[in-house]
Design an enzyme around this catalytic site. Structure first.
Site, PDB file in Angstrom:
ATOM      1  N   TYR A 204       0.874  -1.173   0.000  1.00 51.28           N
ATOM      2  CA  TYR A 204       0.000   0.000   0.000  1.00 51.28           C
ATOM      3  C   TYR A 204       0.912   1.224   0.000  1.00 51.28           C
ATOM      4  CZ  TYR A 204      -4.011  -2.982   1.174  1.00 51.28           C
ATOM      5  OH  TYR A 204      -5.007  -3.934   1.149  1.00 51.28           O
ATOM      6  N   TYR A 388      -7.005  -5.984   9.725  1.00 50.16           N
ATOM      7  CA  TYR A 388      -6.692  -6.435   8.365  1.00 50.16           C
ATOM      8  C   TYR A 388      -6.947  -7.938   8.216  1.00 50.16           C
ATOM      9  CZ  TYR A 388      -4.639  -6.278   3.745  1.00 50.16           C
ATOM     10  OH  TYR A 388      -4.476  -6.338   2.376  1.00 50.16           O
TER      11      TYR A 388
HETATM   12  C1  PHB Z   1      -6.858  -6.695  -5.058  1.00 53.94           C
HETATM   13  O1  PHB Z   1      -7.607  -6.463  -6.019  1.00 53.94           O
HETATM   14  O2  PHB Z   1      -6.033  -7.607  -5.080  1.00 53.94           O
HETATM   15  C2  PHB Z   1      -6.942  -5.837  -3.838  1.00 53.94           C
HETATM   16  C3  PHB Z   1      -7.847  -4.781  -3.805  1.00 53.94           C
HETATM   17  C4  PHB Z   1      -7.909  -3.984  -2.667  1.00 53.94           C
HETATM   18  C5  PHB Z   1      -7.076  -4.265  -1.597  1.00 53.94           C
HETATM   19  C6  PHB Z   1      -6.213  -5.331  -1.632  1.00 53.94           C
HETATM   20  C7  PHB Z   1      -6.141  -6.113  -2.759  1.00 53.94           C
HETATM   21  O3  PHB Z   1      -7.114  -3.482  -0.492  1.00 53.94           O
END
Ligand code: PHB
Ligand code: APR
Length: 393
Positions: A204, A388
């Site tokens: 992120y 998470y």
């Molecule tokens: C994903 O599409 O892999 C994805 C989308 C949002 C997130 C994490 C992964 O927060």
């Protein structure tokens, strides 16, 4: 008009409706799932793919985890990149041994459909004019058309699992609904590419130019996102511009650079937070995106739909097996308690990682300080990890 009968009529064959149909069937409760789109369409929608333990357990209960067990990737940590500075949070350590599984939502949908149909479950794709009726009585029904024939499906309960743009919520009198909503002034430009991700864990990233996320679709694809304007013109974003921007927002080219490859899909996702209360109107129950939306930062949409479905299927089971209405009476309250906690977390992840246009220097410093605190405090990392990996179902 042809009249049919089932115990639970389910509107929508997204993850919520499919999971409900599966769990009910495993418990000997009949249902029919009515879906407006084709099976091909439903099986090719690309959505987030980070699964909490509660979701994985439900897929097991639904007997739809055979591929997940082989292909799902366990992630014990995730990274944050702040103006190019990378730090890792050990999810496993801070959540006392928990982790998440990365497995595409598209694959989950495919697995649920094939298990359900394979075990004799009924899903009617291409159903037109699906309408829940008389749900303020104990004899509700759903009317629809299929292959130009009119049907009436009589049932005991209706589950509105038809997503944010579905018909179920719209049939509830406005005066009976309370809506909570927040729109964000930005969106995500998402790509799926035939290229390895820059790291084997999710990153992120927040940067002066905005947010970026580096995710993956095992075994070989990357899934990446760029914060963008909600009215972004995709024609102005050729592949080279997307790759350059992803690299810039990730930072330093020396530490695991972004790998370029063929872009297989591109799209813009708007961001909103939304909750309707209550989730029950007589014999109609809302679940999943029909009842709430979270912005995708934190990947909670699917997982939240799954906790709703766990509570709702338990409630129906309690009704049919124990003749008790306690579960259905308590469904809305119980689900909303978890929904609001997840709304809070998704809002927080979103607000702290995205840069708004004309962000004041004070707000910018507070946001960066919040991230600095997160990455330097055991208490803050434990809180992030707890949310998470997913609050208990
Ligand atoms: C994903 O599409 O892999 C994805 C989308 C949002 C997130 C994490 C992964 O927060
Ligand atoms: N009649 C029948 N089906 C409908 C109707 C209708 N009038 N309107 C919508 N649908 C279908 C949609 O075509 C879709 O297949 O309902 C389904 C809803 O699925 P999702 O939008 O995926 O919602 P949900 O099952 O709650 O999933 C929650 O998965 O799809 C993601 O973003 C979503 O992450 C969230 C999670």
């Amino acid at each position: 008009m042809i009249t049919k009968r089932t115990q639970v009529g389910i509107i929508g064959a997204g993850p919520a409706g499919l999971m409900l149909g599966r769990l009910l069937m495993e418990q000997g409760i009949s249902s029919v799932i009515l879906e407006t789109k084709t099976r091909d369409y439903v099986e090719s929608r690309i959505r987030a793919g980070v699964l909490e333990n509660g979701t994985v357990e439900l897929l097991k209960d639904a007997k739809a985890d055979y591929r997940l067990k082989k292909e799902g990737q366990t992630h014990n940590g995730l990274e944050f990149s702040i103006n190019g500075q990378r730090s890792r949070i050990d999810l496993n350590h801070f959540s006392k041994g928990k982790s998440v599984i990365v497995y595409g939502q598209t694959e989950i949908t495919i697995d649920l459909i094939s298990t359900h149909i394979g075990s004799g479950g009924e899903i009617i794709f291409n159903a037109d004019n699906v309408l829940p009726n008389k749900f303020d009585t104990s004899k509700p029904n759903i009317t629809y058309q299929h292959n130009n024939i009119n049907y009436q499906l009589d049932c005991d309960f209706i589950a509105g699992c038809d997503g944010f743009h579905g018909v179920s919520r719209l049939q509830i009198p406005i005066k009976d609904q309370t809506i909570f909503e927040r729109k964000y002034p930005y969106a995500w430009l998402g790509i799926l590419a035939e290229a390895p991700p820059p790291s084997n864990e999710l990153i992120y990233a927040t940067h002066e130019r905005g947010f970026a996320l580096f995710s993956m679709r095992p075994p070989s694809r990357s899934r990446s996102y760029l914060q963008c304007s909600p009215d972004l013109d995709l024609n102005k974003w050729p592949d080279t511009r997307i790759w350059d921007e992803l690299q810039t927002r990730l930072g330093s080219k020396t530490e695991s650079p972004v790998c370029e490859g063929k872009i297989l899909a591109k799209g813009v996702t708007p961001m909103r937070s939304f909750v309707v209360e209550p989730l029950r109107y007589g014999h109609l129950f809302l679940a999943g995106d029909a009842a709430h939306i979270v912005p995708p930062t934190g990947a909670k949409g699917l997982n939240l739909a799954m906790s709703d479905i766990q509570y709702l299927s338990d409630a129906f089971l309690n009704f049919y097996k124990n003749n008790s209405t306690a579960g259905i009476d308590n469904y809305s309250k119980k689900a909303l308690s978890r929904i609001w906690k997840t709304e809070r977390f998704s809002w927080w992840m979103t607000s702290v990682l995205h840069k708004i246009e004309n962000e004041s220097s004070f707000d910018n410093r507070i946001r960066l300080t919040e991230l600095e605190y997160l990455l330097s405090s055991e208490a803050a990392m434990s809180s992030l990890a707890e949310n998470y990996v997913g609050l208990p179902f």
